[in-house]
Design a protein around this motif. Structure first.
Motif, PDB file in Angstrom:
ATOM      1  N   LEU A   1       0.828  -1.208   0.000  1.00  0.00           N
ATOM      2  CA  LEU A   1       0.000   0.000   0.000  1.00  0.00           C
ATOM      3  C   LEU A   1       0.863   1.259   0.000  1.00  0.00           C
ATOM      4  O   LEU A   1       0.573   2.226  -0.702  1.00  0.00           O
ATOM      5  N   ILE A   2       1.930   1.243   0.800  1.00  0.00           N
ATOM      6  CA  ILE A   2       2.824   2.405   0.852  1.00  0.00           C
ATOM      7  C   ILE A   2       3.540   2.592  -0.482  1.00  0.00           C
ATOM      8  O   ILE A   2       3.696   3.725  -0.967  1.00  0.00           O
TER       9      ILE A   2
ATOM     10  N   LEU B   1       2.424   1.659  -3.375  1.00  0.00           N
ATOM     11  CA  LEU B   1       1.407   2.165  -4.304  1.00  0.00           C
ATOM     12  C   LEU B   1       1.214   3.658  -4.112  1.00  0.00           C
ATOM     13  O   LEU B   1       1.117   4.417  -5.089  1.00  0.00           O
ATOM     14  N   GLY B   2       1.175   4.099  -2.848  1.00  0.00           N
ATOM     15  CA  GLY B   2       1.057   5.528  -2.583  1.00  0.00           C
ATOM     16  C   GLY B   2       2.263   6.300  -3.078  1.00  0.00           C
ATOM     17  O   GLY B   2       2.137   7.392  -3.639  1.00  0.00           O
ATOM     18  N   ALA B   3       3.447   5.714  -2.891  1.00  0.00           N
ATOM     19  CA  ALA B   3       4.678   6.375  -3.337  1.00  0.00           C
ATOM     20  C   ALA B   3       4.730   6.470  -4.857  1.00  0.00           C
ATOM     21  O   ALA B   3       5.347   7.392  -5.402  1.00  0.00           O
ATOM     22  N   SER B   4       4.104   5.511  -5.544  1.00  0.00           N
ATOM     23  CA  SER B   4       4.098   5.562  -7.004  1.00  0.00           C
ATOM     24  C   SER B   4       3.272   6.735  -7.519  1.00  0.00           C
ATOM     25  O   SER B   4       3.481   7.205  -8.651  1.00  0.00           O
ATOM     26  N   LEU B   5       2.341   7.201  -6.698  1.00  0.00           N
ATOM     27  CA  LEU B   5       1.545   8.371  -7.055  1.00  0.00           C
ATOM     28  C   LEU B   5       2.275   9.661  -6.693  1.00  0.00           C
ATOM     29  O   LEU B   5       2.385  10.569  -7.484  1.00  0.00           O
TER      30      LEU B   5
ATOM     31  N   PRO C   1       0.778  10.866  -0.795  1.00  0.00           N
ATOM     32  CA  PRO C   1      -0.084   9.688  -0.630  1.00  0.00           C
ATOM     33  C   PRO C   1       0.579   8.569   0.156  1.00  0.00           C
ATOM     34  O   PRO C   1      -0.082   7.866   0.922  1.00  0.00           O
ATOM     35  N   ALA C   2       1.895   8.388  -0.017  1.00  0.00           N
ATOM     36  CA  ALA C   2       2.602   7.347   0.730  1.00  0.00           C
ATOM     37  C   ALA C   2       2.586   7.658   2.220  1.00  0.00           C
ATOM     38  O   ALA C   2       2.381   6.768   3.056  1.00  0.00           O
TER      39      ALA C   2
ATOM     40  N   TRP D   1       0.357   9.503   3.749  1.00  0.00           N
ATOM     41  CA  TRP D   1      -1.031   9.351   4.191  1.00  0.00           C
ATOM     42  C   TRP D   1      -1.341   7.884   4.485  1.00  0.00           C
ATOM     43  O   TRP D   1      -1.935   7.570   5.511  1.00  0.00           O
ATOM     44  N   VAL D   2      -0.927   6.996   3.597  1.00  0.00           N
ATOM     45  CA  VAL D   2      -1.157   5.561   3.811  1.00  0.00           C
ATOM     46  C   VAL D   2      -0.416   5.084   5.053  1.00  0.00           C
ATOM     47  O   VAL D   2      -0.970   4.319   5.864  1.00  0.00           O
TER      48      VAL D   2
ATOM     49  N   LYS E   1      -2.397   6.102   8.041  1.00  0.00           N
ATOM     50  CA  LYS E   1      -3.700   5.449   8.141  1.00  0.00           C
ATOM     51  C   LYS E   1      -3.612   3.979   8.549  1.00  0.00           C
ATOM     52  O   LYS E   1      -4.556   3.444   9.131  1.00  0.00           O
TER      53      LYS E   1
END
Length: 229
Positions: A106-107, A109-113, A117-118, A120-121, A124
């Protein structure tokens, strides 16, 4: 409930119980570092990040799960031995390893954006490990519940995490530049020492988030905060 009071309480517990925490977790942290060095030695410096991640998934769930169980026991007035805690941790290893893998994905995936977002994940899912170990939730249920439980506490959790991890990361980078220059191959013993030291220091973040978890949880979970870290 504020960042400074949580950090103060967590540091008080961590410093007073450092010997017990080290006896419980440091051998596993050292084994993790040694295993990563062995993988790098066998496969070369170009070892894939996925292979290093898999090595971490063997040891990380054990020492983090053990620390969470130890924190919970101490908060309830018990003082278990390292052997007792590890015996309770071993059955949790498969679920914790799966949770760690899902959280890492998930992290990533967030970092890829983007970086935000990374982060935030990361915030969370901060309570997922505690929910799995202390409430017995499955990895997916723990992730889902962590998203719910952290609602309204994002800035508090982010402040606590950065206050602990940023100084450690900066110190680690400075020491790497000082003692491990790129043009030289550092001695494995030096790498093992640094990795073990910083791994032990980063466990303070687990103590801080445990305190946050107990404060943010419903009364049924945090019914007795006296003596908690």
């Amino acid at each position: 409930m504020n960042v400074l009071s949580i950090l103060r309480d967590a540091w008080y517990f961590y410093s007073r119980n450092l010997t017990a925490i080290a006896l419980l977790c440091l051998p596993l942290i050292a084994l993790e570092s040694a295993a990563k060095l062995a993988v790098e030695h066998w496969l070369g410096k170009g070892v894939l990040p996925a292979q290093e991640l898999l090595t971490g998934l063997i040891f990380y769930p054990l020492y983090v799960g053990a620390l969470i169980l130890y924190l919970d026991a101490r908060s309830r007035g018990f003082d278990p031995t390292a052997r007792e805690v590890l015996a309770r941790t071993l059955p949790l290893w498969p679920a914790l390893a799966l949770l760690a893998a899902l959280g890492t994905l998930l992290i990533i995936l967030g970092a890829s954006l983007f970086v935000l977002p990374a982060i935030w994940v990361m915030v969370k899912i901060a309570f997922a490990e505690y929910l799995l170990v202390l409430r017995g939730l499955t990895p997916l249920a723990a992730l889902k519940e962590s998203f719910q439980l952290t609602r309204g506490h994002f800035l508090l959790l982010l402040g606590c995490m950065l206050a602990v991890l940023l100084p450690i990361w900066i110190a680690e980078a400075l020491l790497a530049v000082q003692f491990m220059p790129d043009e030289k191959t550092p001695h494995p013993a030096l790498i093992l020492t640094f990795d073990s030291l910083f791994g032990l220091l980063q466990l303070l973040a687990t103590v801080v988030l445990f305190r946050c978890f107990m404060l943010c949880s419903p009364p049924a979970i945090a019914e007795d905060e006296q003596g908690q870290p």
